[in-house]
Design an enzyme around this catalytic site. Structure first.
Site, PDB file in Angstrom:
ATOM      1  N   LYS A 110      58.892  41.686  57.016  1.00  0.00           N
ATOM      2  CA  LYS A 110      57.330  42.284  57.239  1.00  0.00           C
ATOM      3  C   LYS A 110      55.929  41.523  57.575  1.00  0.00           C
ATOM      4  O   LYS A 110      55.248  41.825  58.254  1.00  0.00           O
ATOM      5  CB  LYS A 110      56.651  43.254  56.143  1.00  0.00           C
ATOM      6  CG  LYS A 110      57.459  44.268  56.182  1.00  0.00           C
ATOM      7  CD  LYS A 110      56.918  45.859  55.466  1.00  0.00           C
ATOM      8  CE  LYS A 110      56.938  44.743  53.407  1.00  0.00           C
ATOM      9  NZ  LYS A 110      57.976  44.621  52.701  1.00  0.00           N
TER      10      LYS A 110
ATOM     11  N   ARG B 280      52.522  52.208  50.596  1.00  0.00           N
ATOM     12  CA  ARG B 280      53.448  52.836  50.467  1.00  0.00           C
ATOM     13  C   ARG B 280      53.918  53.722  49.263  1.00  0.00           C
ATOM     14  O   ARG B 280      55.025  53.630  48.593  1.00  0.00           O
ATOM     15  CB  ARG B 280      53.477  51.454  48.784  1.00  0.00           C
ATOM     16  CG  ARG B 280      54.639  50.274  49.218  1.00  0.00           C
ATOM     17  CD  ARG B 280      54.080  48.715  48.194  1.00  0.00           C
ATOM     18  NE  ARG B 280      55.362  48.506  48.248  1.00  0.00           N
ATOM     19  CZ  ARG B 280      54.112  47.217  49.040  1.00  0.00           C
ATOM     20  NH1 ARG B 280      53.296  46.540  49.385  1.00  0.00           N
ATOM     21  NH2 ARG B 280      55.680  46.104  48.336  1.00  0.00           N
TER      22      ARG B 280
ATOM     23  N   ARG C  64      62.348  32.357  48.988  1.00  0.00           N
ATOM     24  CA  ARG C  64      60.645  32.648  50.165  1.00  0.00           C
ATOM     25  C   ARG C  64      59.907  31.331  49.010  1.00  0.00           C
ATOM     26  O   ARG C  64      59.967  31.964  48.166  1.00  0.00           O
ATOM     27  CB  ARG C  64      59.988  34.051  49.541  1.00  0.00           C
ATOM     28  CG  ARG C  64      58.734  33.791  50.191  1.00  0.00           C
ATOM     29  CD  ARG C  64      58.041  35.072  50.317  1.00  0.00           C
ATOM     30  NE  ARG C  64      58.327  36.578  49.100  1.00  0.00           N
ATOM     31  CZ  ARG C  64      58.163  37.574  49.317  1.00  0.00           C
ATOM     32  NH1 ARG C  64      58.143  38.461  50.946  1.00  0.00           N
ATOM     33  NH2 ARG C  64      58.812  38.833  48.438  1.00  0.00           N
TER      34      ARG C  64
ATOM     35  N   ARG D  41      56.507  32.781  44.267  1.00  0.00           N
ATOM     36  CA  ARG D  41      55.601  33.602  43.302  1.00  0.00           C
ATOM     37  C   ARG D  41      57.040  34.688  42.276  1.00  0.00           C
ATOM     38  O   ARG D  41      58.248  34.462  41.688  1.00  0.00           O
ATOM     39  CB  ARG D  41      56.695  35.651  44.614  1.00  0.00           C
ATOM     40  CG  ARG D  41      54.806  35.056  45.543  1.00  0.00           C
ATOM     41  CD  ARG D  41      55.046  36.044  46.674  1.00  0.00           C
ATOM     42  NE  ARG D  41      55.262  37.054  45.923  1.00  0.00           N
ATOM     43  CZ  ARG D  41      55.251  38.564  47.158  1.00  0.00           C
ATOM     44  NH1 ARG D  41      55.229  38.346  47.968  1.00  0.00           N
ATOM     45  NH2 ARG D  41      55.582  39.238  46.328  1.00  0.00           N
TER      46      ARG D  41
ATOM     47  N   ARG E  50      62.043  45.770  41.945  1.00  0.00           N
ATOM     48  CA  ARG E  50      60.944  46.319  43.320  1.00  0.00           C
ATOM     49  C   ARG E  50      61.565  46.553  44.253  1.00  0.00           C
ATOM     50  O   ARG E  50      61.315  48.254  45.565  1.00  0.00           O
ATOM     51  CB  ARG E  50      60.590  45.221  43.842  1.00  0.00           C
ATOM     52  CG  ARG E  50      59.066  44.285  42.717  1.00  0.00           C
ATOM     53  CD  ARG E  50      59.010  42.928  43.396  1.00  0.00           C
ATOM     54  NE  ARG E  50      58.570  42.701  44.610  1.00  0.00           N
ATOM     55  CZ  ARG E  50      58.250  41.271  45.242  1.00  0.00           C
ATOM     56  NH1 ARG E  50      59.186  40.684  45.178  1.00  0.00           N
ATOM     57  NH2 ARG E  50      58.144  41.679  46.473  1.00  0.00           N
TER      58      ARG E  50
HETATM   59  P1  ADP Z   1      57.911  40.872  53.453  1.00  0.00           P
HETATM   60  O1  ADP Z   1      56.588  40.725  54.299  1.00  0.00           O
HETATM   61  O2  ADP Z   1      58.824  41.913  53.962  1.00  0.00           O
HETATM   62  O3  ADP Z   1      58.531  40.613  51.884  1.00  0.00           O
HETATM   63  P2  ADP Z   1      58.698  37.896  53.827  1.00  0.00           P
HETATM   64  O4  ADP Z   1      57.871  38.108  55.690  1.00  0.00           O
HETATM   65  O5  ADP Z   1      57.465  37.003  53.282  1.00  0.00           O
HETATM   66  O6  ADP Z   1      58.877  39.527  54.071  1.00  0.00           O
HETATM   67  O7  ADP Z   1      59.978  37.450  54.035  1.00  0.00           O
HETATM   68  C1  ADP Z   1      60.678  37.149  53.150  1.00  0.00           C
HETATM   69  C2  ADP Z   1      60.999  35.562  53.530  1.00  0.00           C
HETATM   70  O8  ADP Z   1      62.348  35.460  54.407  1.00  0.00           O
HETATM   71  C3  ADP Z   1      60.480  35.021  53.755  1.00  0.00           C
HETATM   72  O9  ADP Z   1      60.963  33.341  53.096  1.00  0.00           O
HETATM   73  C4  ADP Z   1      60.683  34.216  55.077  1.00  0.00           C
HETATM   74  O10 ADP Z   1      60.459  33.113  55.505  1.00  0.00           O
HETATM   75  C5  ADP Z   1      62.075  34.826  55.368  1.00  0.00           C
HETATM   76  N1  ADP Z   1      62.202  35.615  56.478  1.00  0.00           N
HETATM   77  C6  ADP Z   1      61.201  36.387  57.224  1.00  0.00           C
HETATM   78  N2  ADP Z   1      62.108  36.942  58.726  1.00  0.00           N
HETATM   79  C7  ADP Z   1      63.093  36.691  58.347  1.00  0.00           C
HETATM   80  C8  ADP Z   1      64.463  36.307  58.967  1.00  0.00           C
HETATM   81  N3  ADP Z   1      64.650  37.182  60.686  1.00  0.00           N
HETATM   82  N4  ADP Z   1      65.724  35.702  59.378  1.00  0.00           N
HETATM   83  C9  ADP Z   1      65.311  34.772  58.281  1.00  0.00           C
HETATM   84  N5  ADP Z   1      64.629  34.644  57.491  1.00  0.00           N
HETATM   85  C10 ADP Z   1      63.230  35.713  57.216  1.00  0.00           C
HETATM   86  P1  AMP Z   2      54.288  42.562  48.404  1.00  0.00           P
HETATM   87  O1  AMP Z   2      53.161  41.188  48.930  1.00  0.00           O
HETATM   88  O2  AMP Z   2      53.732  42.962  49.730  1.00  0.00           O
HETATM   89  O3  AMP Z   2      55.467  42.551  48.951  1.00  0.00           O
HETATM   90  O4  AMP Z   2      53.668  42.997  47.429  1.00  0.00           O
HETATM   91  C1  AMP Z   2      53.625  42.128  45.745  1.00  0.00           C
HETATM   92  C2  AMP Z   2      53.154  43.199  45.033  1.00  0.00           C
HETATM   93  O5  AMP Z   2      51.941  44.080  45.403  1.00  0.00           O
HETATM   94  C3  AMP Z   2      54.331  44.658  44.920  1.00  0.00           C
HETATM   95  O6  AMP Z   2      55.824  44.918  44.404  1.00  0.00           O
HETATM   96  C4  AMP Z   2      53.014  45.716  44.424  1.00  0.00           C
HETATM   97  O7  AMP Z   2      53.266  45.760  43.091  1.00  0.00           O
HETATM   98  C5  AMP Z   2      51.432  45.336  44.792  1.00  0.00           C
HETATM   99  N1  AMP Z   2      51.737  46.382  45.511  1.00  0.00           N
HETATM  100  C6  AMP Z   2      51.798  45.830  47.378  1.00  0.00           C
HETATM  101  N2  AMP Z   2      51.188  46.536  48.252  1.00  0.00           N
HETATM  102  C7  AMP Z   2      51.286  48.070  47.318  1.00  0.00           C
HETATM  103  C8  AMP Z   2      50.674  49.067  47.857  1.00  0.00           C
HETATM  104  N3  AMP Z   2      50.927  49.368  48.897  1.00  0.00           N
HETATM  105  N4  AMP Z   2      50.579  49.861  46.309  1.00  0.00           N
HETATM  106  C9  AMP Z   2      50.692  49.399  45.572  1.00  0.00           C
HETATM  107  N5  AMP Z   2      50.977  48.362  44.861  1.00  0.00           N
HETATM  108  C10 AMP Z   2      50.865  47.683  45.874  1.00  0.00           C
END
Ligand code: ADP
Ligand code: AMP
Length: 216
Positions: free
Chosen positions: A15, A90, A129, A162, A173
């Site tokens: 995302k 969410r 990541r 992280r 999660r």
């Molecule tokens: P989210 O925001 O949904 O938690 P991220 O955008 O942070 O996910 O992506 C999670 C991990 O996967 C990151 O390390 C990113 O570089 C990698 N990633 C994202 N999209 C892809 C993809 N299409 N193919 C491979 N790796 C990806």
């Molecule tokens: P993310 O960066 O989207 O993976 O979010 C990391 C963490 O932040 C999540 O696991 C939740 O603990 C918190 N968080 C992020 N967005 C929300 C939301 N919209 N509502 C509640 N908790 C959130």
């Protein structure tokens, strides 16, 4: 009319990666609730201390503080033309609150790309990541490594894993997502806003799928 997109999908599906690209291509603000919480944690604000206690366990931060934080963020001038929302809403209560706050800005959620991938892919992506300390730029040890190990390509800051990307927290999660966030799939489908996107493809291909879905 402002243009608001909600990027929906499980943790690790991509995302943030796609929301950043879409925001640059469409010149719209990228609003990530997770990034906002991490900024608060870094600045040691009261909200940061509270949020961390939930994030470390893989739980959601309570709706009231999350909604207030987002309302404050999207009231800023850079969101006047709209925004790409990533990680918010969410829960159904957050989605209802979003409808109300956007109505105040004479806007609405226009489209909800729902990015999908199987759990094994999510775990693989999250466990590889790496995030940059200074600005939250995201890398993956296999799929998009930085040019120099341990360092952000863009601002040179240290990259770190992280706390909530550790495997014990990741499985929690994903469970929390299934229980509390997955109901939003139907919520937006019923409103005719949902478009499903195959998130198993490489980053560039997912962007292509997203852009063509958003044009329709
Ligand atoms: P989210 O925001 O949904 O938690 P991220 O955008 O942070 O996910 O992506 C999670 C991990 O996967 C990151 O390390 C990113 O570089 C990698 N990633 C994202 N999209 C892809 C993809 N299409 N193919 C491979 N790796 C990806
Ligand atoms: P993310 O960066 O989207 O993976 O979010 C990391 C963490 O932040 C999540 O696991 C939740 O603990 C918190 N968080 C992020 N967005 C929300 C939301 N919209 N509502 C509640 N908790 C959130």
């Amino acid at each position: 009319m402002p243009f608001y997109i909600v990027v929906l999908g499980p943790p690790g599906v991509g995302k943030g990666t796609q929301a950043k690209i879409l925001s640059e291509k469409n010149k719209l603000a990228h609003v990530s609730s997770g990034d906002l919480f991490r900024e608060n944690i870094k600045n040691q604000t009261d909200l940061g201390v509270l949020a961390k206690s939930f994030m470390d366990k893989g739980e959601l931060v309570p709706d009231d503080v999350t909604i207030a934080m987002i309302k404050n963020r999207i009231s800023r001038p850079d969101c006047e033309a709209g925004a790409i929302l990533d990680g918010f809403p969410r829960t159904p209560a957050q989605a209802d609150a979003l409808e109300k706050m956007l109505a105040e800005f004479k806007g609405q959620v226009d489209k909800v790309p729902y990015i999908t991938a199987a759990e094994a892919i999510l775990i693989d992506r999250i466990s590889g990541r790496w995030t940059c300390r200074a600005n939250g730029h995201v890398y993956h040890e296999k799929f998009s490594p930085p040019k120099e190990a341990g360092k952000c390509d863009i601002d040179g800051s240290e990259i770190y894993q992280r706390d909530d990307d550790k495997i014990e927290t990741v499985t929690r999660r994903i469970k929390v997502y299934m229980e509390q966030t997955a109901p939003l799939i139907d919520y937006y489908r019923r409103r005719g806003k949902l478009v499903e996107i195959d998130g198993t493809q490489p980053v560039e291909k997912v962007t292509e799928l997203l852009l063509s879905a958003l044009k329709k």
